[in-house]
Design a protein around this motif. Sequence first.
Motif, PDB file in Angstrom:
ATOM      1  N   ARG A 170      -3.213   9.764   4.111  1.00 22.81           N
ATOM      2  CA  ARG A 170      -3.240   8.608   2.898  1.00 22.81           C
ATOM      3  C   ARG A 170      -2.140   8.337   2.210  1.00 22.81           C
ATOM      4  O   ARG A 170      -2.350   6.668   1.936  1.00 22.81           O
TER       5      ARG A 170
ATOM      6  N   GLU B 264       0.204   7.171   4.033  1.00 22.04           N
ATOM      7  CA  GLU B 264       0.611   6.103   4.561  1.00 22.04           C
ATOM      8  C   GLU B 264      -0.275   5.065   4.764  1.00 22.04           C
ATOM      9  O   GLU B 264       0.060   3.814   4.721  1.00 22.04           O
ATOM     10  N   MET B 265      -1.643   5.183   4.494  1.00 20.34           N
ATOM     11  CA  MET B 265      -2.663   4.266   4.888  1.00 20.34           C
ATOM     12  C   MET B 265      -2.007   3.639   3.227  1.00 20.34           C
ATOM     13  O   MET B 265      -2.768   2.370   2.950  1.00 20.34           O
TER      14      MET B 265
ATOM     15  N   GLN C 122       0.875   3.304   2.121  1.00 27.81           N
ATOM     16  CA  GLN C 122       1.561   1.737   1.996  1.00 27.81           C
ATOM     17  C   GLN C 122       1.757   1.256   2.703  1.00 27.81           C
ATOM     18  O   GLN C 122       2.303   0.021   2.227  1.00 27.81           O
ATOM     19  N   GLU C 123       0.525   1.027   4.017  1.00 29.00           N
ATOM     20  CA  GLU C 123       0.312   0.025   4.307  1.00 29.00           C
ATOM     21  C   GLU C 123      -0.137  -0.900   3.934  1.00 29.00           C
ATOM     22  O   GLU C 123      -0.220  -2.300   3.904  1.00 29.00           O
ATOM     23  N   GLY C 124      -1.457  -0.027   3.161  1.00 30.60           N
ATOM     24  CA  GLY C 124      -2.547  -0.975   2.403  1.00 30.60           C
ATOM     25  C   GLY C 124      -1.374  -1.205   1.240  1.00 30.60           C
ATOM     26  O   GLY C 124      -2.169  -2.211   0.696  1.00 30.60           O
TER      27      GLY C 124
ATOM     28  N   SER D  11       2.101  -2.687   1.756  1.00 27.02           N
ATOM     29  CA  SER D  11       2.747  -3.545   1.882  1.00 27.02           C
ATOM     30  C   SER D  11       1.893  -5.153   2.027  1.00 27.02           C
ATOM     31  O   SER D  11       1.664  -6.040   1.161  1.00 27.02           O
ATOM     32  N   PRO D  12       0.725  -5.170   3.024  1.00 21.93           N
ATOM     33  CA  PRO D  12       0.054  -6.024   2.863  1.00 21.93           C
ATOM     34  C   PRO D  12      -0.797  -6.688   1.630  1.00 21.93           C
ATOM     35  O   PRO D  12      -0.951  -8.310   1.747  1.00 21.93           O
ATOM     36  N   SER D  13      -1.008  -6.386   0.796  1.00 17.78           N
ATOM     37  CA  SER D  13      -2.038  -6.346  -0.479  1.00 17.78           C
ATOM     38  C   SER D  13      -1.359  -7.860  -1.395  1.00 17.78           C
ATOM     39  O   SER D  13      -0.988  -8.348  -1.663  1.00 17.78           O
TER      40      SER D  13
ATOM     41  N   SER E 266       1.504  -9.776   0.398  1.00 22.31           N
ATOM     42  CA  SER E 266       1.252 -10.777   0.542  1.00 22.31           C
ATOM     43  C   SER E 266       0.656 -11.369   1.130  1.00 22.31           C
ATOM     44  O   SER E 266       0.542 -12.864   1.855  1.00 22.31           O
TER      45      SER E 266
END
Length: 88
Positions: free
Chosen positions: A60, A62-63, A65-67, A69-71, A73
Amino acid sequence: MDGHDTENAKQSTADMTAFVQNLLQQMQSRFQTMSESIICKIDEMGSRIDELEQSINDLRGEMGQEGGSPSPSAPAKSREEPKSAEDS
């Protein structure tokens, strides 16, 4: 002969009592072993559940953090696209 029969009956009763006591001790020992085994398995399952919960929480994180970061950008890209379209 009555005394002999009484003696045999007493010996038979003593033998039966010893047999039953031995049997009960064996059963108690087996139940104790089974109980310890079950408790050990429950503890092991508890540890595995704790590990699974930690893994889920890590995923969760990691998701998230990944979720996350792209938001930021993604809007930047969408902002860039209209500029590109306006420039052409």
